[in-house]
Motif scaffolding. Sequence first.
Motif, PDB file in Angstrom:
ATOM      1  N   ALA A  45       0.826  -1.204   0.000  1.00  0.00           N
ATOM      2  CA  ALA A  45       0.000   0.000   0.000  1.00  0.00           C
ATOM      3  C   ALA A  45       0.862   1.256   0.000  1.00  0.00           C
ATOM      4  O   ALA A  45       0.545   2.252  -0.666  1.00  0.00           O
ATOM      5  CB  ALA A  45      -0.928  -0.003   1.216  1.00  0.00           C
ATOM      6  N   SER A  46       1.978   1.207   0.727  1.00  0.00           N
ATOM      7  CA  SER A  46       2.905   2.345   0.734  1.00  0.00           C
ATOM      8  C   SER A  46       3.512   2.559  -0.650  1.00  0.00           C
ATOM      9  O   SER A  46       3.640   3.703  -1.112  1.00  0.00           O
ATOM     10  CB  SER A  46       4.011   2.108   1.767  1.00  0.00           C
ATOM     11  N   ALA A  47       3.876   1.459  -1.319  1.00  0.00           N
ATOM     12  CA  ALA A  47       4.425   1.583  -2.674  1.00  0.00           C
ATOM     13  C   ALA A  47       3.377   2.128  -3.638  1.00  0.00           C
ATOM     14  O   ALA A  47       3.682   2.971  -4.501  1.00  0.00           O
ATOM     15  CB  ALA A  47       4.931   0.224  -3.150  1.00  0.00           C
ATOM     16  N   VAL A 100     -11.972 -14.880   5.980  1.00  0.00           N
ATOM     17  CA  VAL A 100     -12.234 -13.508   5.508  1.00  0.00           C
ATOM     18  C   VAL A 100     -10.929 -12.800   5.166  1.00  0.00           C
ATOM     19  O   VAL A 100     -10.813 -12.126   4.135  1.00  0.00           O
ATOM     20  CB  VAL A 100     -13.023 -12.720   6.569  1.00  0.00           C
ATOM     21  N   VAL A 101      -9.926 -12.953   6.023  1.00  0.00           N
ATOM     22  CA  VAL A 101      -8.639 -12.291   5.763  1.00  0.00           C
ATOM     23  C   VAL A 101      -7.993 -12.837   4.491  1.00  0.00           C
ATOM     24  O   VAL A 101      -7.483 -12.071   3.662  1.00  0.00           O
ATOM     25  CB  VAL A 101      -7.694 -12.459   6.970  1.00  0.00           C
ATOM     26  N   VAL A 102      -8.018 -14.155   4.328  1.00  0.00           N
ATOM     27  CA  VAL A 102      -7.405 -14.750   3.133  1.00  0.00           C
ATOM     28  C   VAL A 102      -8.099 -14.263   1.868  1.00  0.00           C
ATOM     29  O   VAL A 102      -7.452 -13.862   0.880  1.00  0.00           O
ATOM     30  CB  VAL A 102      -7.443 -16.289   3.225  1.00  0.00           C
ATOM     31  N   LEU A 103      -9.427 -14.297   1.870  1.00  0.00           N
ATOM     32  CA  LEU A 103     -10.167 -13.848   0.684  1.00  0.00           C
ATOM     33  C   LEU A 103      -9.976 -12.358   0.426  1.00  0.00           C
ATOM     34  O   LEU A 103      -9.801 -11.928  -0.716  1.00  0.00           O
ATOM     35  CB  LEU A 103     -11.659 -14.165   0.862  1.00  0.00           C
ATOM     36  N   TRP A 104     -10.000 -11.572   1.488  1.00  0.00           N
ATOM     37  CA  TRP A 104      -9.789 -10.128   1.360  1.00  0.00           C
ATOM     38  C   TRP A 104      -8.409  -9.847   0.782  1.00  0.00           C
ATOM     39  O   TRP A 104      -8.249  -9.009  -0.104  1.00  0.00           O
ATOM     40  CB  TRP A 104      -9.962  -9.485   2.725  1.00  0.00           C
ATOM     41  N   LEU A 105      -7.423 -10.565   1.295  1.00  0.00           N
ATOM     42  CA  LEU A 105      -6.057 -10.384   0.809  1.00  0.00           C
ATOM     43  C   LEU A 105      -5.935 -10.761  -0.668  1.00  0.00           C
ATOM     44  O   LEU A 105      -5.366 -10.017  -1.471  1.00  0.00           O
ATOM     45  CB  LEU A 105      -5.096 -11.218   1.646  1.00  0.00           C
ATOM     46  N   LEU A 139      -7.035  -2.938   4.551  1.00  0.00           N
ATOM     47  CA  LEU A 139      -6.730  -4.365   4.636  1.00  0.00           C
ATOM     48  C   LEU A 139      -5.740  -4.674   5.762  1.00  0.00           C
ATOM     49  O   LEU A 139      -5.887  -5.679   6.465  1.00  0.00           O
ATOM     50  CB  LEU A 139      -6.179  -4.855   3.294  1.00  0.00           C
ATOM     51  N   ALA A 140      -4.741  -3.839   5.946  1.00  0.00           N
ATOM     52  CA  ALA A 140      -3.741  -4.097   6.990  1.00  0.00           C
ATOM     53  C   ALA A 140      -4.377  -4.078   8.382  1.00  0.00           C
ATOM     54  O   ALA A 140      -4.181  -4.989   9.195  1.00  0.00           O
ATOM     55  CB  ALA A 140      -2.610  -3.078   6.901  1.00  0.00           C
ATOM     56  N   ILE A 141      -5.161  -3.035   8.664  1.00  0.00           N
ATOM     57  CA  ILE A 141      -5.811  -2.942   9.979  1.00  0.00           C
ATOM     58  C   ILE A 141      -6.842  -4.054  10.136  1.00  0.00           C
ATOM     59  O   ILE A 141      -6.959  -4.686  11.199  1.00  0.00           O
ATOM     60  CB  ILE A 141      -6.476  -1.562  10.137  1.00  0.00           C
ATOM     61  N   GLY A 142      -7.606  -4.306   9.068  1.00  0.00           N
ATOM     62  CA  GLY A 142      -8.603  -5.369   9.127  1.00  0.00           C
ATOM     63  C   GLY A 142      -7.987  -6.725   9.404  1.00  0.00           C
ATOM     64  O   GLY A 142      -8.551  -7.537  10.146  1.00  0.00           O
ATOM     65  N   ALA A 143      -6.817  -6.979   8.806  1.00  0.00           N
ATOM     66  CA  ALA A 143      -6.152  -8.259   9.028  1.00  0.00           C
ATOM     67  C   ALA A 143      -5.746  -8.425  10.490  1.00  0.00           C
ATOM     68  O   ALA A 143      -5.891  -9.512  11.081  1.00  0.00           O
ATOM     69  CB  ALA A 143      -4.926  -8.378   8.121  1.00  0.00           C
ATOM     70  N   VAL A 144      -5.250  -7.369  11.110  1.00  0.00           N
ATOM     71  CA  VAL A 144      -4.840  -7.438  12.520  1.00  0.00           C
ATOM     72  C   VAL A 144      -6.046  -7.690  13.417  1.00  0.00           C
ATOM     73  O   VAL A 144      -6.018  -8.560  14.309  1.00  0.00           O
ATOM     74  CB  VAL A 144      -4.119  -6.144  12.927  1.00  0.00           C
ATOM     75  N   VAL A 145      -7.131  -6.930  13.186  1.00  0.00           N
ATOM     76  CA  VAL A 145      -8.326  -7.077  14.028  1.00  0.00           C
ATOM     77  C   VAL A 145      -8.924  -8.470  13.894  1.00  0.00           C
ATOM     78  O   VAL A 145      -9.236  -9.142  14.885  1.00  0.00           O
ATOM     79  CB  VAL A 145      -9.363  -5.999  13.652  1.00  0.00           C
ATOM     80  N   LEU A 146      -9.073  -8.937  12.662  1.00  0.00           N
ATOM     81  CA  LEU A 146      -9.662 -10.259  12.451  1.00  0.00           C
ATOM     82  C   LEU A 146      -8.758 -11.370  12.986  1.00  0.00           C
ATOM     83  O   LEU A 146      -9.244 -12.390  13.491  1.00  0.00           O
ATOM     84  CB  LEU A 146      -9.933 -10.466  10.960  1.00  0.00           C
ATOM     85  N   ALA A 147      -7.455 -11.192  12.876  1.00  0.00           N
ATOM     86  CA  ALA A 147      -6.531 -12.198  13.403  1.00  0.00           C
ATOM     87  C   ALA A 147      -6.641 -12.293  14.922  1.00  0.00           C
ATOM     88  O   ALA A 147      -6.637 -13.396  15.498  1.00  0.00           O
ATOM     89  CB  ALA A 147      -5.101 -11.870  12.993  1.00  0.00           C
TER      90      ALA A 147
END
Length: 466
Positions: free
Chosen positions: A80-82, A268-273, A439-447
């Motif tokens: 995302a930064s790139a 959800v995280v895998v599909l979102w990613l 996606l980054a924040i969502g992945a942390v919360v869902l994990a």
Amino acid sequence: MTYPPNVRTAPVPAPTHAPAQSAPPPAPPPARQGAWAEIRERLRAAATTEPGRLQIIGAVLALLVVVFGAVTAFQVADRASAAQDVVGRSQPLSADAANIYRSLADADTAAASGFLAGAQEPETVQKRYRDDIDTASRLLIKAATNTDSDSDSGRQIATLNEQLPRYTGLIERARANNRQGLPLGGAYLRYANQQMTKEILPAAEKLYASETARLDQDTDSARVWPFLALGAGVAALGLLAWAQRRNYERTNRVFNHGLLAATAASTVVVLWLAVGHTVARADLDNATAHGQASLKVLNDARISSLKARANENLTLVARGAVLTKDGKSDQYETDYLSNMKALGTTLEDARKLADDEEGSQPVGQARTAATEWQKRHKSANDTDKAGDYVGALEKVVGDKDSTGESFDQVDKALAKAIDHEQKEFTDSAEGGRDALTGLAIGAVVLALLGAVGAILGINRRLSEYR
């Protein structure tokens, strides 16, 4: 007085039994095992009981889900930064570098056109020259604030900042001599053009190439698949599926709510990613294929047209004073023909890259104007060779039916095409960046939710043993 007899003392009789022996020393305490050995013993003991096994499984599940979320967050944040750099830094700097080159080349063209117009330069030509120099100076300041001075781009910017005042000084000397009718003005103009073509424009071209390379690097970084995160996600889902199957085989219970929640969160995280990165990659590919590729070709076409116009003007300024190395041809006329050939090639490439009517139409207009430009140039060249310098001058810098008019039509059409492709690039690149938003924040919360679910699911089983 009577004294007792002197008798010897009787010997002490020997003991009838042996003396008691002392007790043996106590045995030393057993040597203590190391910390790791104790841990292994505890794990071995725990693994022999079902509650112990469940605790180990719960810990491993929670840890793997958390690691999956952390790796996903890290890799997504990097991409995302790139992508943000592509939209907010690399591409704007690449576009600015192209505009720096265009402004400098156009300023050189305007200076030559004003010189040919005579002692009294038209105000429109003077304004065009000043605007070009101001634009180049402003963009150089902007580029310097966003570039490391030790980088290649920083060195090119320093060269441009050093050489540009020298060039403008030579142009002012050429104008001053031209107003007085002194032939030295033409020499100053040719010297200024040499400085522009041999020092300033090459530095601007290197700056453009360097910024474009950085744009390509940022785009490639944003497009790289997050294989580590996807692998961790697949591993987490596999272990969760195994744990639920194991639970079913031992309890005949189909669902464990905690483990089911952990599986849902990880899925959800895998599909979102996967979906998010696929969309981002597709948008960035589109930005590169239909935006940046077209922009590069169109910028090259514009540069070729500017060089051709400058050389066309200098053909009349020098009037055969500058020859090719073999001494047989006019150098500026030769360069003009070479630039026009390059213009034709890049316009054909731009036509092939244009993917819609809005992009192909201005390219077609530029091609038509370039063809007419070549016809008018040939007519002006024939007039000049016939000895009619004034007539040739009118056909080159005149207000109507001149090569200058054709050049302006080419430049205007190319500017329109560049604006369209720039918009297409920006829209696609922003779409790629936005696909990764959250996606980054969502992945942390869902994990974290998945890890909590795994622990609660295992604890639910453990409560049955208490």
